[in-house]
Design a protein around this motif. Structure first.
Motif, PDB file in Angstrom:
ATOM      1  N   SER A 137       0.826  -1.218   0.000  1.00 40.78           N
ATOM      2  CA  SER A 137       0.000   0.000   0.000  1.00 40.78           C
ATOM      3  C   SER A 137       0.857   1.263   0.000  1.00 40.78           C
ATOM      4  O   SER A 137       0.519   2.252  -0.670  1.00 40.78           O
ATOM      5  CB  SER A 137      -0.941  -0.004   1.212  1.00 40.78           C
ATOM      6  OG  SER A 137      -0.210  -0.047   2.425  1.00 40.78           O
ATOM      7  N   LYS A 197       0.907   4.327  -2.916  1.00 44.80           N
ATOM      8  CA  LYS A 197       0.767   5.756  -2.611  1.00 44.80           C
ATOM      9  C   LYS A 197       1.974   6.550  -3.117  1.00 44.80           C
ATOM     10  O   LYS A 197       1.829   7.651  -3.665  1.00 44.80           O
ATOM     11  CB  LYS A 197       0.612   5.947  -1.108  1.00 44.80           C
ATOM     12  CG  LYS A 197      -0.689   5.388  -0.553  1.00 44.80           C
ATOM     13  CD  LYS A 197      -0.739   5.469   0.972  1.00 44.80           C
ATOM     14  CE  LYS A 197      -2.012   4.826   1.526  1.00 44.80           C
ATOM     15  NZ  LYS A 197      -2.020   4.834   3.005  1.00 44.80           N
ATOM     16  N   GLU A 231      -3.008   4.768  -7.333  1.00 51.07           N
ATOM     17  CA  GLU A 231      -4.296   4.411  -6.732  1.00 51.07           C
ATOM     18  C   GLU A 231      -5.354   4.094  -7.786  1.00 51.07           C
ATOM     19  O   GLU A 231      -6.097   3.106  -7.663  1.00 51.07           O
ATOM     20  CB  GLU A 231      -4.787   5.526  -5.809  1.00 51.07           C
ATOM     21  CG  GLU A 231      -3.977   5.708  -4.535  1.00 51.07           C
ATOM     22  CD  GLU A 231      -2.813   6.675  -4.710  1.00 51.07           C
ATOM     23  OE1 GLU A 231      -2.256   7.116  -3.700  1.00 51.07           O
ATOM     24  OE2 GLU A 231      -2.495   7.004  -5.890  1.00 51.07           O
TER      25      GLU A 231
END
Length: 337
Positions: free
Chosen positions: A273, A277, A282
């Motif tokens: 994740s 970012k 995304e």
């Protein structure tokens, strides 16, 4: 004319089309918009149609699809006659293989061996017959007879939980004595939790098409079961990246050991994740999550076969490997069950 569920999935649908045709996103897409499943407000249904819908909903009849029991080819059988045949086969087996033609011991049964075999046969047959599976055993036994006697070939002796069935052995499906090897029938068919029997048969590769042809001549609509490969987490990332000319190294963060986690599961892991970012991916990952799990290719199941008794299974012609140009069920095994 709906092709996807949500309005916001329009671009994901465009990418899915590109992946399916091995093209780039934008090379082929539908003109205009509105190809999602529209709400009642979007369709703007006239009041007269709404009134008609209300009337129809009150008068329409409902139907249930599917069947409460197995749909098997009609086979003339008398359960009591079948049980008598199995009893005779059991006595022949016990005399020749267990007692080595010692008639005195066989008839006196000093240690209760004969009784235990007969009780096991009665118990298994009762479970099989009460649940409507006797026809299934006869069909499988006939296939095994074809391989053994007509083809005079070799095959597997019985694999999996079916080896725990004395009835299967007496029908010639397996060649393993479950009582001798202390194998439980309940692992195959549990009287307290009945599910359809699953007997795995192993044939030589050259015999397989001959067996299928024999089944088609005897039962008519016999098809191999279809199967579908889907876009897994790694493949969907690579496919979406190729279709959109997007460079990404997200695949380096997807483990190779099974079971491979989904992208949604990966997004709960800090390393994955955080990298998404940092790289500003995304939106790309969102599209990957939408398309993950979608069917990519279809082929024929390695061993599954269906007898379409009710003539209701959609069929297509396979284009894959050794099953090319043969009829294959358009449904996979889970949908057919």
């Amino acid at each position: 004319d709906a092709h996807f569920l949500n309005k916001e999935d329009n671009y994901a649908h465009e990418i899915a089309l590109a992946i399916s045709m091995n093209k780039k996103a934008g090379d082929f897409k539908f003109d205009g918009s509105g190809y999602h499943v529209m709400s009642e407000d979007e369709i703007n249904i006239p009041q007269s149609c709404k009134d008609l819908t209300e009337i129809v909903s009150q008068e329409i009849e409902t139907y249930e699809f599917g069947y409460s029991t197995w749909q098997l080819p009609e086979i003339e059988l008398d359960p009591e006659h079948e049980l008598q045949k199995l009893r005779m086969k059991l006595d022949d087996y016990l005399l020749s293989e267990v007692y080595k033609y010692d008639f005195d011991n066989f008839h006196e049964d000093p240690d209760g061996t004969v009784l235990s075999y007969r009780e096991r046969l009665a118990f298994e047959f009762d479970v099989i017959n009460k649940n409507g599976f006797l026809s299934y055993f006869l069909i499988v036994a006939d296939i095994c007879r074809f391989v053994d006697e007509d083809l005079k070939s070799i095959r597997g002796w019985g694999r999996g939980s079916a080896a725990g069935s004395l009835v299967a052995m007496l029908y010639g499906i397996t060649k393993i004595d479950p009582l001798k090897w202390k194998l439980y029938f309940e692992r195959f068919l549990n009287p307290d939790r009945i599910s359809p029997p699953d007997i795995d048969l192993d044939f030589k590769p050259d015999d397989r098409p001959l067996v299928l042809e024999y089944m088609r001549k005897k039962y008519g609509r016999v098809y191999q079961i279809g199967t579908y490969t889907t876009l897994g987490s790694k493949e969907v990332v690579l496919s979406c990246a190729k279709a959109t000319n997007h460079y990404t190294d997200l695949t380096e963060y997807i483990p190779v050991e099974a079971p491979v986690p989904t992208i949604a599961e990966l997004m709960t892991r800090e390393a994955f994740s955080n990298h998404v970012k940092e790289t500003g991916e995304e939106d790309f990952v969102s599209i990957c999550m939408t398309l993950e799990g979608f069917p990519r290719n279809s082929s024929a199941h390695a061993s599954g076969v269906i007898i379409d008794v009710a003539d209701e299974v959609p069929v297509k012609i396979s284009k894959s490997g050794t099953s090319a140009n043969v009829p294959v069920a358009a449904y996979d095994m889970y949908s057919l069950e």
